[in-house]
Design a protein around this motif. Structure first.
Motif, mmCIF file in Angstrom:
data_model
loop_
_atom_site.group_PDB
_atom_site.id
_atom_site.type_symbol
_atom_site.label_atom_id
_atom_site.label_comp_id
_atom_site.label_asym_id
_atom_site.label_seq_id
_atom_site.Cartn_x
_atom_site.Cartn_y
_atom_site.Cartn_z
ATOM 1 N N GLY A 31 24.059 108.170 19.809
ATOM 2 C CA GLY A 31 24.586 106.883 20.244
ATOM 3 C C GLY A 31 26.074 106.768 19.964
ATOM 4 N N PRO A 32 26.644 105.587 20.187
ATOM 5 C CA PRO A 32 28.108 105.428 20.172
ATOM 6 C C PRO A 32 28.753 105.336 18.800
ATOM 7 N N GLY A 33 27.979 105.219 17.731
ATOM 8 C CA GLY A 33 28.585 105.129 16.405
ATOM 9 C C GLY A 33 27.809 104.284 15.421
ATOM 10 N N PRO A 67 17.601 111.855 24.709
ATOM 11 C CA PRO A 67 18.772 111.148 25.237
ATOM 12 C C PRO A 67 19.326 110.153 24.229
ATOM 13 N N GLY A 68 20.614 109.900 24.336
ATOM 14 C CA GLY A 68 21.252 108.915 23.473
ATOM 15 C C GLY A 68 21.948 107.855 24.303
ATOM 16 N N ILE A 69 22.305 106.748 23.674
ATOM 17 C CA ILE A 69 23.043 105.692 24.357
ATOM 18 C C ILE A 69 24.482 106.160 24.528
ATOM 19 N N SER A 70 24.914 106.301 25.760
ATOM 20 C CA SER A 70 26.253 106.821 26.015
ATOM 21 C C SER A 70 27.315 105.779 25.689
ATOM 22 N N VAL A 127 29.893 101.078 24.562
ATOM 23 C CA VAL A 127 31.125 100.601 23.935
ATOM 24 C C VAL A 127 31.753 99.458 24.729
ATOM 25 N N PRO A 128 31.870 99.570 26.065
ATOM 26 C CA PRO A 128 32.338 98.397 26.811
ATOM 27 C C PRO A 128 31.462 97.171 26.570
ATOM 28 N N ALA A 129 30.147 97.366 26.549
ATOM 29 C CA ALA A 129 29.253 96.227 26.326
ATOM 30 C C ALA A 129 29.511 95.581 24.971
ATOM 31 N N ALA A 130 29.709 96.406 23.939
ATOM 32 C CA ALA A 130 29.967 95.869 22.599
ATOM 33 C C ALA A 130 31.273 95.097 22.546
ATOM 34 N N ALA A 131 32.198 95.417 23.455
ATOM 35 C CA ALA A 131 33.498 94.734 23.486
ATOM 36 C C ALA A 131 33.521 93.601 24.508
ATOM 37 N N GLY A 132 32.362 93.260 25.062
ATOM 38 C CA GLY A 132 32.287 92.139 26.005
ATOM 39 C C GLY A 132 32.625 92.502 27.434
ATOM 40 N N ILE A 133 32.411 93.754 27.802
ATOM 41 C CA ILE A 133 32.742 94.197 29.156
ATOM 42 C C ILE A 133 31.500 94.796 29.813
ATOM 43 N N GLY A 167 34.331 101.985 19.072
ATOM 44 C CA GLY A 167 33.368 100.984 19.513
ATOM 45 C C GLY A 167 32.044 101.025 18.781
ATOM 46 N N THR A 168 31.472 99.867 18.536
ATOM 47 C CA THR A 168 30.189 99.584 17.860
ATOM 48 C C THR A 168 30.243 99.819 16.362
#
Length: 418
Positions: free
Chosen positions: A184-186, A288-291, A296-302, A373-374
């Motif tokens: 995942g992202p972090g 599979p992992g969360i790309s 990361v955009p989702a976590a930043a409101g995008i 991100g995250t």
């Protein structure tokens, strides 16, 4: 000293009763469910997974239950219950909101000596539905007489099995081989359940720099951790050496987890590692992992897509600039109206932005750069295609960072103020 909180007491109607736990093998056997509401919707998936021949009796159903019937996972009889419906039945679940119907079904089940579970009155039932969960090949079922207490215990046990905190997992036989696990992202909580379970089973973990570091602290003391970091323009472990490390340890009888950031197949060279292992005769599992390209955009409101604004999003590796040996068709990218997501592009963003503007993308197109991100170190920097190169330099942005280009950058600004 604070006294421990007592466990919830069973419902008065069930207190003093001790159920006999048993696992029913229902494959191909007739099971009748009376009622098509929310309770049935929750219970039916487990019966379907058990391979039961399910007959649902209810004038109406929820849309989800209706979809199960449409998919052929059960037979729906769209009518009210009638005496005789339980003939040749092995197990009955009563889940209507009509006490009279529930009592009638229970009575027929009692006459036919068919075990019957009731959602409205456990004391009137001949069977209780446990709070159950699964981990690998194990099924955990908990009965306490209080559904909330049962669910809480079930969750604690299953979570412990999945994250390796229950010592019993240390005695489960491990099969030699390799698992490519996307971390995942972090944020360590964003690894998949299966990924975390396999990580807890590992003898050897070969970890990327971008893999969630906190997960390594949860490993058992005997687990060997090998650093396979690739630092931009710095120290790195050659890909060939990583491949050989996976092969050598797996052939030595170890279960090896290759823990990667994001998803193994999104610019993660997971395909190369899988091919090397398969050619060496090894069994490989891919989780599979969360790309980071979407999370990361989702976590930043995008949101990378938004209705009425974009019909596509493109993910591009920016580690090679547009004037170098890039395989990207930058003219085509510049001509798109949708979202562009750049990974590994911090030091190339100025050149990339200039190339997109040259190809026709507006200089005022919004851009967001999300660093780390995250994680606790996440920060978002906003710019435009015309300014992003200078802004990234001035803000001293460092990898890892995800760059988002497009109108979606500001669509949720009201909900995510700067």
């Amino acid at each position: 000293m604070t006294a421990p909180t007592p466990a919830p007491r069973p419902h008065p109607s069930t207190e003093g009763r001790t159920p006999y736990p048993v696992g029913l093998l229902l494959t191909g056997r007739r099971v009748v469910v009376v009622g098509g509401g929310q309770v049935a919707q929750r219970r039916l998936p487990a019966l379907i997974a058990a391979g039961a021949d399910i007959h649902l009796i209810s004038p109406d159903t929820t849309p989800a239950v209706h979809a199960m019937a449409d998919a052929g996972e059960l037979t729906w009889h769209p009518r009210a219950y009638a005496d005789g419906d339980l003939a040749d039945t092995w197990y009955v679940l009563v889940a209507t909101d009509d006490p009279a119907v529930n009592t009638a079904v229970s009575a027929e089940a009692e006459r036919l000596r068919v075990f019957c579970a009731r959602s409205d009155d456990a004391a009137a039932a001949s069977a209780w539905t446990p709070a159950s969960g699964h981990d690998g090949g194990a099924t955990v079922a908990v009965l306490t007489g209080d559904p909330r207490h049962s669910a809480a215990l079930r969750n604690a046990i299953v979570d412990g099995l999945r994250d390796g905190s229950l010592a019993a997992r240390q005695y489960r036989e491990r099969t030699p081989g390799v698992a490519l696990v996307g971390g995942g992202p972090g944020d360590p909580d964003l690894i998949t359940v299966r990924g975390r379970r396999l990580l807890a089973d590992a003898d050897v973990v070969v970890a990327d720099r971008l893999a969630p570091r906190e997960l390594l602290a949860e490993l058992a003391p005997h687990v060997e951790v090998i650093d396979a970091s690739k630092i931009p323009y710095g120290r790195y472990m050659a890909q060939e050496a990583i491949n050989q490390t996976l092969i050598d340890h797996a052939k030595a009888g170890k279960f090896v987890v290759r823990l990667k950031g994001g998803d193994p197949y999104v610019f993660g060279r997971g395909g190369e590692e899988l091919l090397a292992c398969v050619q060496a005769g090894l069994t490989v599992t891919v989780v599979p992992g969360i790309s980071s390209s979407i999370s990361v955009p989702a976590a930043a409101g995008i949101p990378v897509t938004h209705r009425g604004m974009t019909h596509e999003f493109t993910v591009i590796s920016g580690h090679v600039g547009p004037d170098e040996r890039s395989l990207t068709n930058w003219d085509a990218v510049a001509g798109m109206t949708g979202t562009v997501v750049l990974l590994m592009a911090v030091d190339k963003i100025g050149a990339i932005a200039a190339r997109l503007v040259e190809g026709g993308r507006s200089v005022d197109t919004p851009v967001a750069v999300v660093q780390e991100g995250t994680t606790a170190g996440q920060r978002r920097i906003d710019a435009t295609l015309g300014t992003v190169g200078a802004v990234v330099a001035a803000e001293q942005v460092r990898p890892p960072a995800v760059i988002v280009i497009g109108e979606v950058v500001g669509v949720l600004a009201e909900a995510f103020p700067a």
